[in-house]
Design an enzyme around this catalytic site. Structure first.
Site, PDB file in Angstrom:
ATOM      1  N   ALA A  65       0.826  -1.208   0.000  1.00  0.00           N
ATOM      2  CA  ALA A  65       0.000   0.000   0.000  1.00  0.00           C
ATOM      3  C   ALA A  65       0.861   1.259   0.000  1.00  0.00           C
ATOM      4  O   ALA A  65       1.934   1.298   0.604  1.00  0.00           O
ATOM      5  CB  ALA A  65      -0.932   0.012   1.204  1.00  0.00           C
ATOM      6  N   GLY A 110       1.775  -5.601   1.226  1.00  0.00           N
ATOM      7  CA  GLY A 110       0.715  -6.037   0.336  1.00  0.00           C
ATOM      8  C   GLY A 110       1.212  -6.654  -0.954  1.00  0.00           C
ATOM      9  O   GLY A 110       0.504  -7.430  -1.590  1.00  0.00           O
ATOM     10  N   GLU A 113       1.622 -10.150  -0.117  1.00  0.00           N
ATOM     11  CA  GLU A 113       0.284 -10.735  -0.009  1.00  0.00           C
ATOM     12  C   GLU A 113      -0.276 -11.087  -1.382  1.00  0.00           C
ATOM     13  O   GLU A 113      -0.930 -12.122  -1.547  1.00  0.00           O
ATOM     14  CB  GLU A 113      -0.639  -9.772   0.739  1.00  0.00           C
ATOM     15  CG  GLU A 113      -0.292  -9.672   2.220  1.00  0.00           C
ATOM     16  CD  GLU A 113      -1.149  -8.673   2.976  1.00  0.00           C
ATOM     17  OE1 GLU A 113      -1.685  -9.048   4.031  1.00  0.00           O
ATOM     18  OE2 GLU A 113      -1.270  -7.519   2.514  1.00  0.00           O
ATOM     19  N   GLU A 134       4.477  -4.845   8.445  1.00  0.00           N
ATOM     20  CA  GLU A 134       3.373  -4.072   9.024  1.00  0.00           C
ATOM     21  C   GLU A 134       3.507  -3.842  10.518  1.00  0.00           C
ATOM     22  O   GLU A 134       3.037  -2.827  11.045  1.00  0.00           O
ATOM     23  CB  GLU A 134       2.041  -4.766   8.709  1.00  0.00           C
ATOM     24  CG  GLU A 134       1.574  -4.640   7.263  1.00  0.00           C
ATOM     25  CD  GLU A 134       2.163  -5.688   6.347  1.00  0.00           C
ATOM     26  OE1 GLU A 134       1.709  -5.781   5.199  1.00  0.00           O
ATOM     27  OE2 GLU A 134       3.083  -6.413   6.773  1.00  0.00           O
TER      28      GLU A 134
END
Length: 260
Positions: A65, A110, A113, A134
């Site tokens: 992100a 992300g 991910e 994170e």
């Protein structure tokens, strides 16, 4: 949308999704919407059984992100982005096609991910990093990072990585099972394409059934998983491809699978 950051095209019976937002493929709401649109195009492409997700940015696969945008946005807007990102991950896993993440640059947050939602991950050797950092922002991964990582590397390793947010190398990723195959950088694109094309020339219905058997079966007891496997294989016997496979074997020729 003014900026087209995610593109889909078909190349030699292989679907290719390219992430291309300088400088790091850091994503915002528009990016994840475009990614979802590219996934829909890949899903609608009946000529392919495999999709490669790769980066058009030199040093990054995806940095996750866009933190600056995330900080400036309202919680409601950020939630829209996260919800769309989660739908994207679910679409990859639910697809009948095999998704391969082709990685040759930093794959963080992300971005990792996205890669872990794919069915396979082929990576280049080199001096770049994987990680889920994170925790250093006072958060935990929110797009499936905790659940997919633990299924790949086991509880102890996942906890070690997530609790510190420490990064790891491509070689470590390969040794721990995060990455399936590791290639020299100059070989990665060709080798990934060859593998994906082999899938697209194969038995599409059986490939889809294989993915379902594994994705669904891993969440079930052994008895229920075996029952699901039986249901899936029973549905293949009377298909064209099922009959073609037997006929080609008996006739000592290469099968011509049609995905039906």
């Amino acid at each position: 949308m003014d900026n087209q950051w995610v593109q889909y095209h078909q190349e030699d019976r292989v679907g290719v999704i390219t992430l291309n937002r300088a400088k790091a493929n850091a994503y915002d709401l528009n990016f994840v919407i475009q990614f979802g649109e590219a996934l829909a195009k890949a899903e609608a492409d009946t000529q392919i059984n495999a999709v490669v997700i790769k980066s058009g940015v030199e040093r990054f696969f995806c940095a996750g992100a866009d933190i600056n945008a995330f900080q400036q946005n309202s919680t409601k807007d950020n939630q829209k982005m996260v919800d769309q990102a989660r739908r994207n991950m679910a679409a990859i896993e639910a697809s009948n096609k095999i998704y391969i993440a082709q990685i040759s640059g930093h794959t963080l947050g992300g971005g990792l991910e996205i890669a872990m939602a794919c069915d396979l991950r082929f990576a280049a050797k080199g001096g770049y990093w994987f990680g889920l950092p994170e925790i250093k922002l006072g958060l935990i991964p929110g797009n499936g990072g905790t659940q997919r990582l633990v299924r790949l590397v086991g509880l102890s390793r996942a906890l070690e990585l997530l609790a510190t947010g420490d990064s790891f190398t491509p070689e470590q990723a390969a040794s721990w099972g995060v990455v399936n195959r590791l290639y020299e950088k100059e070989e990665l694109n060709e080798q990934t394409h060859v593998y994906a094309r082999t899938l697209s020339e194969g038995a599409g219905l059986a490939i889809a059934a294989t993915k379902k058997a594994l994705r669904q079966g891993i969440e079930l007891s052994l008895a229920d998983g075996l029952k699901r496997e039986q249901e899936l294989v029973d549905g293949l016997y009377n298909t064209h491809d099922g009959q073609e496979g037997f006929n080609a074997f008996v006739e000592k020729r290469e099968p011509e699978f049609l995905g039906k």
